[in-house]
Design a protein around this motif. Structure first.
Motif, PDB file in Angstrom:
ATOM      1  N   ASP A  53      29.768  45.104  42.003  1.00 15.69           N
ATOM      2  CA  ASP A  53      29.598  45.018  43.288  1.00 15.69           C
ATOM      3  C   ASP A  53      29.810  43.002  44.025  1.00 15.69           C
ATOM      4  OD1 ASP A  53      29.053  43.606  46.349  1.00 15.69           O
ATOM      5  OD2 ASP A  53      27.373  45.407  46.510  1.00 15.69           O
ATOM      6  N   PRO A  54      31.177  42.271  44.438  1.00 15.07           N
ATOM      7  CA  PRO A  54      31.035  41.236  43.965  1.00 15.07           C
ATOM      8  C   PRO A  54      29.913  39.776  44.696  1.00 15.07           C
ATOM      9  CG  PRO A  54      32.616  41.770  45.583  1.00 15.07           C
ATOM     10  CD  PRO A  54      32.220  43.012  45.252  1.00 15.07           C
ATOM     11  N   ILE A  58      27.968  39.626  39.342  1.00 13.05           N
ATOM     12  CA  ILE A  58      29.014  39.827  38.567  1.00 13.05           C
ATOM     13  C   ILE A  58      28.198  38.383  37.419  1.00 13.05           C
ATOM     14  CG2 ILE A  58      31.473  38.476  37.756  1.00 13.05           C
ATOM     15  CD1 ILE A  58      32.205  39.159  41.108  1.00 13.05           C
ATOM     16  N   THR A  66      37.553  39.590  34.086  1.00 12.03           N
ATOM     17  CA  THR A  66      38.185  38.473  35.308  1.00 12.03           C
ATOM     18  C   THR A  66      39.274  37.660  34.829  1.00 12.03           C
ATOM     19  OG1 THR A  66      36.599  36.411  35.342  1.00 12.03           O
ATOM     20  CG2 THR A  66      35.722  37.851  37.141  1.00 12.03           C
ATOM     21  N   ALA A  91      41.133  38.016  46.679  1.00  7.31           N
ATOM     22  CA  ALA A  91      39.475  38.752  46.761  1.00  7.31           C
ATOM     23  C   ALA A  91      39.299  38.725  47.992  1.00  7.31           C
ATOM     24  CB  ALA A  91      38.017  39.486  45.895  1.00  7.31           C
ATOM     25  N   VAL A  93      35.260  38.695  49.831  1.00  5.34           N
ATOM     26  CA  VAL A  93      34.206  39.153  49.074  1.00  5.34           C
ATOM     27  C   VAL A  93      33.409  38.895  50.714  1.00  5.34           C
ATOM     28  CG1 VAL A  93      32.372  38.233  47.872  1.00  5.34           C
ATOM     29  CG2 VAL A  93      34.708  38.304  47.479  1.00  5.34           C
ATOM     30  N   GLN A  99      35.596  41.904  53.837  1.00  9.36           N
ATOM     31  CA  GLN A  99      35.668  43.219  52.799  1.00  9.36           C
ATOM     32  C   GLN A  99      35.235  44.468  53.494  1.00  9.36           C
ATOM     33  OE1 GLN A  99      32.518  42.084  49.686  1.00  9.36           O
ATOM     34  NE2 GLN A  99      32.871  43.464  48.062  1.00  9.36           N
ATOM     35  N   LEU A 104      34.290  45.681  43.558  1.00  8.27           N
ATOM     36  CA  LEU A 104      35.298  43.809  43.076  1.00  8.27           C
ATOM     37  C   LEU A 104      37.249  44.549  42.987  1.00  8.27           C
ATOM     38  CD1 LEU A 104      35.334  40.751  42.442  1.00  8.27           C
ATOM     39  CD2 LEU A 104      35.347  41.528  40.145  1.00  8.27           C
ATOM     40  N   HIS A 105      37.530  43.817  43.798  1.00  7.34           N
ATOM     41  CA  HIS A 105      38.911  44.159  44.220  1.00  7.34           C
ATOM     42  C   HIS A 105      40.036  42.358  44.459  1.00  7.34           C
ATOM     43  CE1 HIS A 105      37.772  45.228  47.894  1.00  7.34           C
ATOM     44  NE2 HIS A 105      38.565  45.322  48.525  1.00  7.34           N
TER      45      HIS A 105
END
Ligand code: AMP
Ligand code: ZN
Length: 118
Positions: A53-54, A58, A66, A91, A93, A99, A104-105
């Motif tokens: 989950d960003p 992380i 990454t 990304a 976030v 989001q 995370l994507h």
């Protein structure tokens, strides 16, 4: 479902093969597949296999992954024919970025002139 995944997460289900996708790229830590609602002629989603989950977690052990995203992006851009014309890697976030999925994507977008960010 392994401890690295989250039960109700769409992207974890893609990693597990429960939701089928056309894999564009796979490495030890990542997979990539076309976005279901493409915003550009080339729109690929790159995700870690592990549920990260960003907004939360992380951590140091995730940083090599990454870096691998940049390698994946170059590889995918070449495969999809946008390495020369250019592409955007981003990304979203949190809420202000819009989001929708808390796994995370990274979006790889290309194949047309992309507008300003914002
Ligand atoms: P974000 O707004 O950054 O959280 O982006 C989530 C993205 O995931 C959106 O662009 C969706 O179109 C995409 N998406 C959601 N479900 C799927 C799916 N099953 N396969 C491919 N892309 C998906
Ligand atoms: Zn997930």
């Amino acid at each position: 479902m392994s401890k690295d995944q989250k039960e109700d997460c769409i992207f974890c289900q893609i990693v597990n093969g429960k939701i089928p996708v056309d894999l564009v790229y796979e490495s030890d830590d990542l997979i990539a597949f076309p976005d279901i609602n493409p915003k550009a002629p080339v729109h690929i989603v790159i995700i870690p296999k592990r549920h990260i989950d960003p907004n939360e977690d992380i951590s140091g052990t995730d940083y090599p992954m990454t870096g691998d995203v940049l390698k994946a992006a170059k590889n995918i851009a070449s495969k999809k024919g946008v390495a020369e014309s250019g592409f955007r890697l981003l990304a979203n976030v949190g809420a202000d970025a819009g989001q929708e999925i808390d796994h995370l994507h990274f979006h790889l977008l290309g194949g047309r002139r992309l507008g300003d960010l914002g």
